[in-house]
Write a protein that holds these residues in place. Sequence first.
Motif, PDB file in Angstrom:
ATOM      1  N   GLY A   1      -3.707   1.559   3.336  1.00  0.00           N
ATOM      2  CA  GLY A   1      -3.708   2.725   3.823  1.00  0.00           C
ATOM      3  C   GLY A   1      -3.002   2.577   5.104  1.00  0.00           C
ATOM      4  N   SER A   2      -3.943   3.152   6.336  1.00  0.00           N
ATOM      5  CA  SER A   2      -3.134   3.097   7.674  1.00  0.00           C
ATOM      6  C   SER A   2      -3.017   1.929   8.058  1.00  0.00           C
ATOM      7  CB  SER A   2      -3.931   4.086   8.540  1.00  0.00           C
ATOM      8  OG  SER A   2      -5.412   3.497   8.656  1.00  0.00           O
ATOM      9  N   GLU A   3      -3.757   0.830   7.640  1.00  0.00           N
ATOM     10  CA  GLU A   3      -3.764  -0.459   8.213  1.00  0.00           C
ATOM     11  C   GLU A   3      -2.306  -1.410   7.531  1.00  0.00           C
ATOM     12  OE1 GLU A   3      -6.065  -2.162  10.559  1.00  0.00           O
ATOM     13  OE2 GLU A   3      -6.571   0.151  10.593  1.00  0.00           O
ATOM     14  N   TYR A   4      -1.628  -0.843   6.593  1.00  0.00           N
ATOM     15  CA  TYR A   4      -0.795  -1.477   6.148  1.00  0.00           C
ATOM     16  C   TYR A   4       0.393  -1.598   7.148  1.00  0.00           C
ATOM     17  CZ  TYR A   4       3.105  -2.632   2.980  1.00  0.00           C
ATOM     18  OH  TYR A   4       4.402  -3.388   2.412  1.00  0.00           O
ATOM     19  N   GLY A   5       0.735  -2.894   7.076  1.00  0.00           N
ATOM     20  CA  GLY A   5       2.012  -3.349   8.345  1.00  0.00           C
ATOM     21  C   GLY A   5       1.342  -3.843   9.394  1.00  0.00           C
ATOM     22  N   ARG A   6      -0.182  -3.931   9.505  1.00  0.00           N
ATOM     23  CA  ARG A   6      -0.792  -4.507  10.675  1.00  0.00           C
ATOM     24  C   ARG A   6      -1.235  -5.920  10.540  1.00  0.00           C
ATOM     25  NH1 ARG A   6      -2.085  -0.016  14.081  1.00  0.00           N
ATOM     26  NH2 ARG A   6      -3.201  -1.126  15.385  1.00  0.00           N
TER      27      ARG A   6
ATOM     28  N   ALA B   1       5.165   7.657  -4.678  1.00  0.00           N
ATOM     29  CA  ALA B   1       5.767   8.748  -3.643  1.00  0.00           C
ATOM     30  C   ALA B   1       4.782   8.676  -2.329  1.00  0.00           C
ATOM     31  CB  ALA B   1       5.903  10.043  -4.225  1.00  0.00           C
ATOM     32  N   LYS B   2       3.515   8.829  -3.043  1.00  0.00           N
ATOM     33  CA  LYS B   2       2.319   8.845  -2.016  1.00  0.00           C
ATOM     34  C   LYS B   2       2.489   7.721  -1.300  1.00  0.00           C
ATOM     35  CE  LYS B   2      -2.460   8.958  -1.958  1.00  0.00           C
ATOM     36  NZ  LYS B   2      -3.962   9.044  -2.683  1.00  0.00           N
ATOM     37  N   ASN B   3       2.593   6.523  -1.693  1.00  0.00           N
ATOM     38  CA  ASN B   3       2.651   5.264  -0.939  1.00  0.00           C
ATOM     39  C   ASN B   3       3.714   5.126  -0.161  1.00  0.00           C
ATOM     40  OD1 ASN B   3      -0.145   4.032  -1.156  1.00  0.00           O
ATOM     41  ND2 ASN B   3       0.385   4.400  -3.201  1.00  0.00           N
ATOM     42  N   ILE B   4       4.826   5.509  -0.469  1.00  0.00           N
ATOM     43  CA  ILE B   4       6.355   5.417   0.487  1.00  0.00           C
ATOM     44  C   ILE B   4       5.730   6.448   1.305  1.00  0.00           C
ATOM     45  CG2 ILE B   4       8.207   6.353   0.860  1.00  0.00           C
ATOM     46  CD1 ILE B   4       8.082   3.881  -0.994  1.00  0.00           C
ATOM     47  N   GLY B   5       5.126   7.632   1.179  1.00  0.00           N
ATOM     48  CA  GLY B   5       4.687   8.532   2.315  1.00  0.00           C
ATOM     49  C   GLY B   5       3.640   7.708   3.455  1.00  0.00           C
ATOM     50  N   GLN B   6       2.935   7.023   2.790  1.00  0.00           N
ATOM     51  CA  GLN B   6       2.062   6.190   3.663  1.00  0.00           C
ATOM     52  C   GLN B   6       2.634   5.450   4.720  1.00  0.00           C
ATOM     53  OE1 GLN B   6      -1.861   6.433   3.427  1.00  0.00           O
ATOM     54  NE2 GLN B   6      -1.275   5.446   5.642  1.00  0.00           N
ATOM     55  N   THR B   7       3.433   4.788   4.280  1.00  0.00           N
ATOM     56  CA  THR B   7       4.360   3.791   4.863  1.00  0.00           C
ATOM     57  C   THR B   7       5.260   4.424   6.030  1.00  0.00           C
ATOM     58  OG1 THR B   7       4.678   2.306   2.842  1.00  0.00           O
ATOM     59  CG2 THR B   7       6.227   1.763   4.764  1.00  0.00           C
ATOM     60  N   ILE B   8       5.904   5.720   5.501  1.00  0.00           N
ATOM     61  CA  ILE B   8       6.426   6.550   6.610  1.00  0.00           C
ATOM     62  C   ILE B   8       5.511   6.663   7.765  1.00  0.00           C
ATOM     63  CG2 ILE B   8       7.572   8.765   7.264  1.00  0.00           C
ATOM     64  CD1 ILE B   8       9.080   8.502   4.405  1.00  0.00           C
ATOM     65  N   ARG B   9       4.190   7.285   7.320  1.00  0.00           N
ATOM     66  CA  ARG B   9       3.361   7.604   8.284  1.00  0.00           C
ATOM     67  C   ARG B   9       2.829   6.520   9.220  1.00  0.00           C
ATOM     68  NH1 ARG B   9       1.192  10.407   4.532  1.00  0.00           N
ATOM     69  NH2 ARG B   9      -0.782   8.977   4.038  1.00  0.00           N
ATOM     70  N   ASN B  10       2.731   5.665   8.663  1.00  0.00           N
ATOM     71  CA  ASN B  10       2.314   4.144   9.623  1.00  0.00           C
ATOM     72  C   ASN B  10       3.412   3.877  10.398  1.00  0.00           C
ATOM     73  OD1 ASN B  10      -0.036   4.283   7.740  1.00  0.00           O
ATOM     74  ND2 ASN B  10       0.461   2.191   6.772  1.00  0.00           N
TER      75      ASN B  10
ATOM     76  N   ARG C   1       2.160  -5.276  -7.063  1.00  0.00           N
ATOM     77  CA  ARG C   1       0.883  -5.623  -6.363  1.00  0.00           C
ATOM     78  C   ARG C   1       1.111  -5.268  -5.040  1.00  0.00           C
ATOM     79  NH1 ARG C   1       1.196 -10.874  -8.973  1.00  0.00           N
ATOM     80  NH2 ARG C   1       2.099 -11.958  -6.969  1.00  0.00           N
ATOM     81  N   GLU C   2       2.464  -5.368  -4.515  1.00  0.00           N
ATOM     82  CA  GLU C   2       2.628  -4.724  -3.131  1.00  0.00           C
ATOM     83  C   GLU C   2       2.343  -3.415  -3.054  1.00  0.00           C
ATOM     84  OE1 GLU C   2       3.778  -5.494   0.882  1.00  0.00           O
ATOM     85  OE2 GLU C   2       3.517  -6.781  -0.826  1.00  0.00           O
ATOM     86  N   LEU C   3       2.794  -2.540  -4.026  1.00  0.00           N
ATOM     87  CA  LEU C   3       2.310  -1.066  -3.846  1.00  0.00           C
ATOM     88  C   LEU C   3       1.096  -0.955  -3.974  1.00  0.00           C
ATOM     89  CD1 LEU C   3       3.741   1.762  -4.193  1.00  0.00           C
ATOM     90  CD2 LEU C   3       3.459   1.566  -6.694  1.00  0.00           C
ATOM     91  N   LEU C   4       0.289  -1.684  -4.983  1.00  0.00           N
ATOM     92  CA  LEU C   4      -1.318  -1.498  -4.876  1.00  0.00           C
ATOM     93  C   LEU C   4      -1.966  -1.880  -3.215  1.00  0.00           C
ATOM     94  CD1 LEU C   4      -1.914  -3.032  -8.320  1.00  0.00           C
ATOM     95  CD2 LEU C   4      -2.361  -0.785  -7.541  1.00  0.00           C
TER      96      LEU C   4
END
Length: 573
Positions: free
Chosen positions: A109-114, A551-560, A100-103
Amino acid sequence: MLFQIFQKHVDAVLDELTEAGTLPAGLDRSNVTLEPPRDPAHGDLSTNAAMVLSKAAGMKPRDLAEKITEKLGQLDDVQSVDIAGPGFINLRVAEPVLLRELLEIAELGSEYGRSDKGRGVTVNVEYVSANPTGPMHMGHCRGAVVGDALADLLEAVGHKVIREYYVNDAGSQVATLARSAHLRYREALGDDIGAIPEGLYPGDYLKPVGEALAAEFGDKYKDSAESEWLLIFRKAAVAKMMDMIRSDLALLGIRHDVFSSEADLHAAGKADIAEAELRSRDLVYDGVLEQPKGKVIEDWEAVELPLFRSTQFGDDQDRPIKKSDGSWTYFGGDLAYHFQKAQSADELINIWGADHSGTVKRIKAAVAALTEGKTKFDVKLVQMVRLLRNGEPEKMSKRSGNFVTIADMVEEVGKNAVRFTMLMRKADAQMDFDFAKVMEASRDNPVFYVQYAHARIQSILRKAADEGVLPSPDKLDNLGEEEMDLIKMAAQFPRIVESAAASREPHRVAFYLNDLAAAFHAFYNLGNDRPEKRIIMVNDPETTSARLFLAKNIGQTIRNGLALMGVEASESM
């Protein structure tokens, strides 16, 4: 988000125990923590709830831990729970929670972590605030990046942020600037000025200023008395320097919302207003300073000065706000400036060079007095950076006269490398900036290592797309233990952001990104020895699409994370 979910679980269990009478009502839970254990072998999450609350409950920590674990173990989100040592509680998260966390990463997207943890509280962050006497140089760079990244972090957790620059344009240094500009003005008019006199600024950056003054005024002030042109040239030179400073900061992607002028502050009588406010509460009095201890000053004499009662707020002595000639001391001006800032912010944060450490206590005392303790105030001291090239001290810049400029650095290694490197150590720790190492393509260079992880992910996604396989969440059940470990690492990101903002330490994001990049590289490299662990498996499109989604969402987290540092993620390398 994972940590928020389990924090609610722990709170709910403690509420149940309170209702049952096991815990007394009204307990302070502010010291109850939930975080990853130091050793991942102990579990995914660890809480000290039993250790912190046992005394108030009149129980042994381990006995209270058993009651807590009994209830936590009944939750579907918990795979297992156990007690370690005297009463620490370790949990393992059930796999569906991780999926669920991955989803959620994919959805946000870019709001993850905010988050909205800051609840709109206004924070004024003052950073850089260099004297407007030349271009931005290495000495300013670290504080500029730390302040800007901290402002981004505070916004990410829901604070309203005011980014402020205090322009010190009222002191003797700007008078020196005006005289230096007049010399270059004469040069632009054809005078042979010879060697720059000692005490004036020698840098070539003042030549365009002199040329602009010559174009504006002709030879009107060429042979005039200093009294006729000093204020005019000071104002014009400061304006030109601030244009240069804004341009230099823009190279680092740094902006400010407010530029406050020290000269304007005094002209508006703000220092008088601050003094009157303090006198009305008997916090400024006319008194005599003691002679400095341990020093023999032959011509010293006692002079009555207006003194701020800073000792009432933790300082070691009361401080003069005016000099014997009636002009304001630096402290008097700073006191008024902070009073001005406090009118529009709930909290104040200053990013200062370590050489300002001696003034921290008195300014904290001033803010506490002026705001009656209502405005929080914090100072983050930034240590100097030693500039190297292949381990050797870097030579100085010819253009500036005696220092390496930010423009020099950005031109050579790029904005992203400068910013990331400046955030790779705690601000109050000294650091080296070695041009060669910053550009090195190796595991030992975090700038490269994190960017390479993101670029590698983008390359994998492009390659898979060429082969007709796209990321998909449809078969996430195909993911195994190694993939779950990677999700656990990504799930720490929101907690890292909140803790970095709360502690005012943006370097925590850089540290985390280095760990996340290392975890992804290790996962990727599994496929070298174990073909069944390769991300792209031609004969298994379902598992491939699930791993691509990961992998795509690990990339999203790095990008954030990089975005919070003001660094753009690399698409290829």
